[in-house]
Design a protein around this motif. Structure first.
Motif, short mmCIF file in Angstrom:
data_model
loop_
_atom_site.label_atom_id
_atom_site.label_comp_id
_atom_site.label_asym_id
_atom_site.label_seq_id
_atom_site.Cartn_x
_atom_site.Cartn_y
_atom_site.Cartn_z
N TYR A 198 2.10 -0.54 7.32
CA TYR A 198 2.29 0.49 7.00
C TYR A 198 3.71 0.24 5.20
N ASN A 223 1.00 0.43 2.51
CA ASN A 223 0.21 1.16 1.68
C ASN A 223 1.10 2.27 2.18
N GLU A 224 2.12 2.50 2.44
CA GLU A 224 3.18 3.59 2.75
C GLU A 224 2.41 4.26 1.86
N ASN A 225 2.95 4.74 0.13
CA ASN A 225 1.86 5.74 -0.34
C ASN A 225 1.35 5.92 -0.82
N ALA A 226 -0.28 5.18 -0.63
CA ALA A 226 -2.05 4.62 -0.40
C ALA A 226 -2.70 4.99 0.52
#
Length: 136
Positions: free
Chosen positions: A42, A45-48
């Motif tokens: 997370y 990669n939170e916004n992806a």
């Protein structure tokens, strides 16, 4: 394609990564990234998450953390459209029943030395089917 593997066992991460490459399921231009836990996944990669095509996750990720099935269900509920694959050594009736109720999560049993090549073949088949579906 971007393929992610999440497993708290570093040896399993390495073996799966190497075998998927060796068997030709990871193609030139693919990105294969491994994570030892959900938190690290997370954070990076939170916004992806929408850039990921396939998430392969172990069921048992250690104590005091979500199990892989809950994680994959959460990812699905939040709009992930790629492939979700759960790897588990749990061959129980309860696990099989849980997985039969999951519509968009693949389930692969990985409980013995003999099944390692079978596990990689099953993973590869799902990856290839997804690759073909997005290229058409």
């Amino acid at each position: 394609m971007k393929i992610v593997i999440i497993d708290d066992n570093k040896t399993v991460l390495l073996v799966n990564q190497l075998m998927l490459k060796k068997e030709g399921f990871i193609k030139d231009g693919d990105v294969l990234v491994t994570y030892p836990d959900i938190d690290t996944f997370y954070k990076e990669n939170e916004n992806a998450i929408e850039l990921i095509d396939v998430i392969i996750c172990d069921y048992d990720l250690g104590k005091n953390t979500l199990d892989g099935l809950k994680f994959l269900k959460n990812v699905r509920e939040n709009g992930f459209l790629g492939e979700c694959i759960l790897l588990t050594g749990d061959d129980s009736f309860v696990m099989k029943t849980k997985m039969q109720l999951q519509k968009n999560i693949h389930y692969i049993l990985k409980n013995s030395e003999k099944s390692k090549s079978s596990t990689i073949s099953q993973l590869g088949k799902i990856i290839e089917n997804y690759r073909n579906s997005i290229s058409n």
